[in-house]
Write an enzyme that holds these catalytic residues in place. Structure first.
Site, PDB file in Angstrom:
ATOM      1  N   ARG A 171       0.817  -1.213   0.000  1.00 24.89           N
ATOM      2  CA  ARG A 171       0.000   0.000   0.000  1.00 24.89           C
ATOM      3  C   ARG A 171       0.853   1.266   0.000  1.00 24.89           C
ATOM      4  O   ARG A 171       0.342   2.350  -0.261  1.00 24.89           O
ATOM      5  CB  ARG A 171      -0.926   0.013   1.237  1.00 24.89           C
ATOM      6  CG  ARG A 171      -1.947  -1.093   1.256  1.00 24.89           C
ATOM      7  CD  ARG A 171      -2.939  -0.933   2.390  1.00 24.89           C
ATOM      8  NE  ARG A 171      -2.349  -1.078   3.703  1.00 24.89           N
ATOM      9  CZ  ARG A 171      -2.204  -0.100   4.594  1.00 24.89           C
ATOM     10  NH1 ARG A 171      -2.592   1.107   4.306  1.00 24.89           N
ATOM     11  NH2 ARG A 171      -1.666  -0.338   5.767  1.00 24.89           N
ATOM     12  N   ARG A 175       8.504   6.473  -4.957  1.00 26.18           N
ATOM     13  CA  ARG A 175       8.423   7.407  -6.085  1.00 26.18           C
ATOM     14  C   ARG A 175       9.824   7.824  -6.521  1.00 26.18           C
ATOM     15  O   ARG A 175      10.700   8.045  -5.688  1.00 26.18           O
ATOM     16  CB  ARG A 175       7.609   8.644  -5.692  1.00 26.18           C
ATOM     17  CG  ARG A 175       6.186   8.320  -5.251  1.00 26.18           C
ATOM     18  CD  ARG A 175       5.335   9.588  -5.219  1.00 26.18           C
ATOM     19  NE  ARG A 175       3.981   9.280  -4.744  1.00 26.18           N
ATOM     20  CZ  ARG A 175       3.492   9.683  -3.583  1.00 26.18           C
ATOM     21  NH1 ARG A 175       4.226  10.435  -2.772  1.00 26.18           N
ATOM     22  NH2 ARG A 175       2.267   9.361  -3.226  1.00 26.18           N
ATOM     23  N   ARG A 246      -4.401  -4.596  17.447  1.00 31.93           N
ATOM     24  CA  ARG A 246      -3.454  -3.676  18.026  1.00 31.93           C
ATOM     25  C   ARG A 246      -4.218  -2.449  18.527  1.00 31.93           C
ATOM     26  O   ARG A 246      -5.242  -2.068  17.942  1.00 31.93           O
ATOM     27  CB  ARG A 246      -2.415  -3.222  17.000  1.00 31.93           C
ATOM     28  CG  ARG A 246      -1.573  -4.333  16.421  1.00 31.93           C
ATOM     29  CD  ARG A 246      -0.672  -4.990  17.423  1.00 31.93           C
ATOM     30  NE  ARG A 246       0.463  -4.125  17.794  1.00 31.93           N
ATOM     31  CZ  ARG A 246       1.397  -4.455  18.666  1.00 31.93           C
ATOM     32  NH1 ARG A 246       1.325  -5.624  19.307  1.00 31.93           N
ATOM     33  NH2 ARG A 246       2.393  -3.641  18.950  1.00 31.93           N
ATOM     34  N   ARG A 276       5.445   7.429  16.514  1.00 26.77           N
ATOM     35  CA  ARG A 276       5.398   8.733  15.866  1.00 26.77           C
ATOM     36  C   ARG A 276       4.915   9.789  16.858  1.00 26.77           C
ATOM     37  O   ARG A 276       4.392   9.467  17.931  1.00 26.77           O
ATOM     38  CB  ARG A 276       4.479   8.720  14.640  1.00 26.77           C
ATOM     39  CG  ARG A 276       3.022   8.373  14.920  1.00 26.77           C
ATOM     40  CD  ARG A 276       2.232   8.308  13.619  1.00 26.77           C
ATOM     41  NE  ARG A 276       0.821   7.977  13.862  1.00 26.77           N
ATOM     42  CZ  ARG A 276      -0.107   7.910  12.916  1.00 26.77           C
ATOM     43  NH1 ARG A 276       0.215   8.148  11.653  1.00 26.77           N
ATOM     44  NH2 ARG A 276      -1.356   7.614  13.211  1.00 26.77           N
ATOM     45  N   GLU A 299       2.864   8.427  20.246  1.00 24.69           N
ATOM     46  CA  GLU A 299       1.952   7.312  19.967  1.00 24.69           C
ATOM     47  C   GLU A 299       2.684   5.987  20.173  1.00 24.69           C
ATOM     48  O   GLU A 299       3.748   5.764  19.599  1.00 24.69           O
ATOM     49  CB  GLU A 299       1.452   7.440  18.530  1.00 24.69           C
ATOM     50  CG  GLU A 299       0.324   6.536  18.145  1.00 24.69           C
ATOM     51  CD  GLU A 299      -0.222   6.914  16.771  1.00 24.69           C
ATOM     52  OE1 GLU A 299      -0.266   6.017  15.905  1.00 24.69           O
ATOM     53  OE2 GLU A 299      -0.599   8.091  16.567  1.00 24.69           O
ATOM     54  N   TYR A 347      -8.953  -3.805   8.027  1.00 24.25           N
ATOM     55  CA  TYR A 347      -8.388  -2.464   8.084  1.00 24.25           C
ATOM     56  C   TYR A 347      -9.050  -1.659   6.965  1.00 24.25           C
ATOM     57  O   TYR A 347      -8.881  -1.968   5.786  1.00 24.25           O
ATOM     58  CB  TYR A 347      -6.872  -2.511   7.879  1.00 24.25           C
ATOM     59  CG  TYR A 347      -6.237  -1.134   7.924  1.00 24.25           C
ATOM     60  CD1 TYR A 347      -5.736  -0.637   9.124  1.00 24.25           C
ATOM     61  CD2 TYR A 347      -6.159  -0.344   6.798  1.00 24.25           C
ATOM     62  CE1 TYR A 347      -5.164   0.617   9.182  1.00 24.25           C
ATOM     63  CE2 TYR A 347      -5.602   0.919   6.846  1.00 24.25           C
ATOM     64  CZ  TYR A 347      -5.107   1.396   8.036  1.00 24.25           C
ATOM     65  OH  TYR A 347      -4.553   2.648   8.094  1.00 24.25           O
ATOM     66  N   ASP A 349      -9.802   2.337   5.474  1.00 20.92           N
ATOM     67  CA  ASP A 349      -9.726   3.791   5.518  1.00 20.92           C
ATOM     68  C   ASP A 349     -11.133   4.360   5.542  1.00 20.92           C
ATOM     69  O   ASP A 349     -12.108   3.690   5.165  1.00 20.92           O
ATOM     70  CB  ASP A 349      -8.966   4.320   4.295  1.00 20.92           C
ATOM     71  CG  ASP A 349      -7.471   4.061   4.392  1.00 20.92           C
ATOM     72  OD1 ASP A 349      -6.955   4.011   5.529  1.00 20.92           O
ATOM     73  OD2 ASP A 349      -6.824   3.901   3.347  1.00 20.92           O
TER      74      ASP A 349
END
Length: 382
Positions: A171, A175, A246, A276, A299, A347, A349
Site C-alpha cells: 500500500r 516514487r 493492536r 510517531r 503514539e 483495516y 480507511d
C-alpha cells in the site's frame, strides 16, 4: 419499521440517515460518550486546538461518490499529508521518494538513475514475496528497509516483519520524483470543523434517536433488523475466542509555539519506544496562527487487551481462521448485519467505510423493495 444501528461512526451514521429519510425509525447507539468513533475530534480544553482524539485521520479517496457525500455535511479544506521520519538521528521525507533516496545515500540522482540505483539494491531473487520483509527487499533493498521499515514495523505490529503479509507494504508507494504527498488519491482534505461535526450533520434528520454511553448488550427492545458495526466477536460474546487487535496509547504534551514544524514525525528506530509524534495544530493550517501554544502526542502501539479500544485487526493465520468461524456463525443468524471496520474485521480507511456504507444502503433499498432478506454481510469480510 424500527431499526437498531450499533456504532456512531461513519458506517452507522450513513445507514441511520438513509433509513430515517426513507421513513423508518432508527435507534442509533454507541457505548462511548461521543459520536464519530475513532474519527472523533474535539477542541483541546487547554489550547483550543482541534484534536483527533484517537490519532490522525486524513481524508483521501479516489471515489468521487464518497467525496461528494462527505462534502454535503461540512467544508473540507485542502490538506496534503506530508510525513517526515527520523532514522539514526537524521530527518527524511516519506513516502520514499527521490529526495529520500538522494538524502539517504548522499547522491544527486535524477529519476532514471535513481530507478536503476534502487533496482540494483533490490533483491531480484525474490519473485513472489511471501511476507513483509521479502516485499521490502524486493522493492527497495536492505538499506532503506532497515532504515525506515524494520524497526517501525516491529513497534507498530509487535511481530517480526517475516511474520506479516506482503500486502501491508504494497500500500506504500516508492516514487522516483520529488512528490512527498503521502497519498496518491485525487481527492484529499480535512474537515474545517472536525469529523465529529460531519457525523452530527449526517444524523441531523427526523427519525433518529441517539443514545450514547449505552452498550448494545443493555438494549432490551426488539427491532426489524440490527446493523452492527461493533466487533463481530463481541456480538457473539466471544464464543469462539477473541480476535486480535493492536491498540494505541497516547502521551500528551503541551508547548509554546510550534514543537516539530510538521503534523506527523515517524520514529523509525526500534530503540525509540513510540512510533510517531503528531502535532495537531498542523492538521488545520488555516487556523494554526490563532494559537500561541501547541499540543502534541507520542503514539505507542501494543496488543489490545479486553478493555482497550481496538484499532488495527491483526488478521494473521490464527485470526483469519477464527474470523472464518465467526463469519459462518454470523451467516446462520437472522435479523442482524455486520459492517464497517470492526464488524468485518478489516483495516479500512474512512473513504472505503463510507463507500461500503453507501453501497449497503443501495442493497437495502433493493432488498426491502422486493421483500428479500437482508444479508449478514454486504461485502465478503474474508
Amino acid at each position: 419499521m424500527r431499526y437498531c444501528i450499533v456504532g456512531c461512526g461513519f458506517s452507522g451514521a450513513i445507514l441511520a440517515r438513509h433509513l430515517a429519510t426513507n421513513g423508518h425509525k432508527v435507534l442509533l447507539l454507541d457505548e462511548r460518550d461521543h459520536l464519530a468513533g475513532n474519527c472523533h475530534t474535539e477542541r483541546d480544553k487547554s489550547t483550543g486546538i482541534m484534536v483527533h482524539k484517537f490519532g490522525p485521520h486524513i481524508f483521501h479517496t479516489a471515489d468521487r461518490r464518497a467525496w461528494d457525500y462527505v462534502q454535503q455535511f461540512g467544508t473540507f479544506r485542502p490538506y496534503v499529508n506530508r510525513v517526515k521520519a527520523i532514522s539514526e538521528g537524521r530527518v527524511y521525507t516519506l513516502p520514499v521518494n527521490l529526495l529520500t533516496i538522494n538524502q539517504f545515500f548522499g547522491k544527486t540522482l535524477g529519476p532514471r538513475d535513481a530507478r536503476q540505483f534502487i533496482s540494483d539494491k533490490a533483491d531480484r531473487s525474490i519473485v513472489e514475496p511471501r511476507n513483509f520483509e521479502e516485499q521490502a527487499l524486493a522493492m527497495i533493498g536492505p538499506e532503506l528497509y532497515k532504515a525506515f521499515f524494520y524497526g517501525y514495523t516491529r513497534k507498530q505490529w509487535g511481530f517480526e516483519p517475516t511474520e506479516l503479509p506482503a500486502a501491508i507494504l504494497k500500500r506504500l508507494p516508492v516514487r522516483f520524483n520529488y512528490d512527498d504527498n503521502y497519498f496518491n488519491h485525487p481527492y484529499q482534505g480535512m474537515p474545517e470543523n472536525g469529523y465529529t461535526s460531519i457525523i452530527e450533520n449526517i444524523i441531523s434528520v427526523p427519525g433518529i434517536e441517539v443514545r450514547l454511553g449505552m452498550p448494545f448488550e443493555d438494549v432490551k427492545e426488539t427491532f426489524a433488523h440490527v446493523f452492527y458495526t461493533g466487533p463481530i466477536d463481541r456480538y457473539f460474546n466471544f464464543r469462539l475466542g477473541r480476535l486480535g487487535y493492536r491498540t494505541l496509547d497516547f502521551e500528551r504534551f503541551e508547548d509554546e509555539g510550534d514543537y516539530q514544524g510538521t503534523a506527523v514525525m515517524n520514529y523509525c528506530d526500534e530503540k525509540v519506544p513510540y512510533t510517531r509524534i503528531s502535532e495537531h495544530k498542523h492538521f488545520a493550517p488555516w487556523e494554526q496562527d490563532k494559537f500561541s501554544r501547541t499540543v502534541y502526542f507520542r503514539e505507542y502501539s501494543r496488543l489490545a487487551e479486553p478493555k482497550d479500544v481496538p484499532y488495527y485487526p491483526i488478521r494473521l493465520v490464527n485470526e483469519k481462521r477464527k474470523l472464518h468461524e465467526y463469519i459462518e456463525l454470523a451467516r446462520e443468524q437472522t435479523g442482524v448485519s455486520f459492517l464497517g471496520r470492526l464488524g468485518t474485521y478489516r483495516y479500512l480507511d474512512m473513504d472505503v467505510t463510507i463507500t461500503e456504507a453507501l453501497n449497503a444502503c443501495d442493497q437495502i433499498d433493493k432488498l426491502l423493495g422486493s421483500g428479500q432478506k437482508i444479508p449478514a454481510f454486504f461485502v465478503d469480510p474474508a
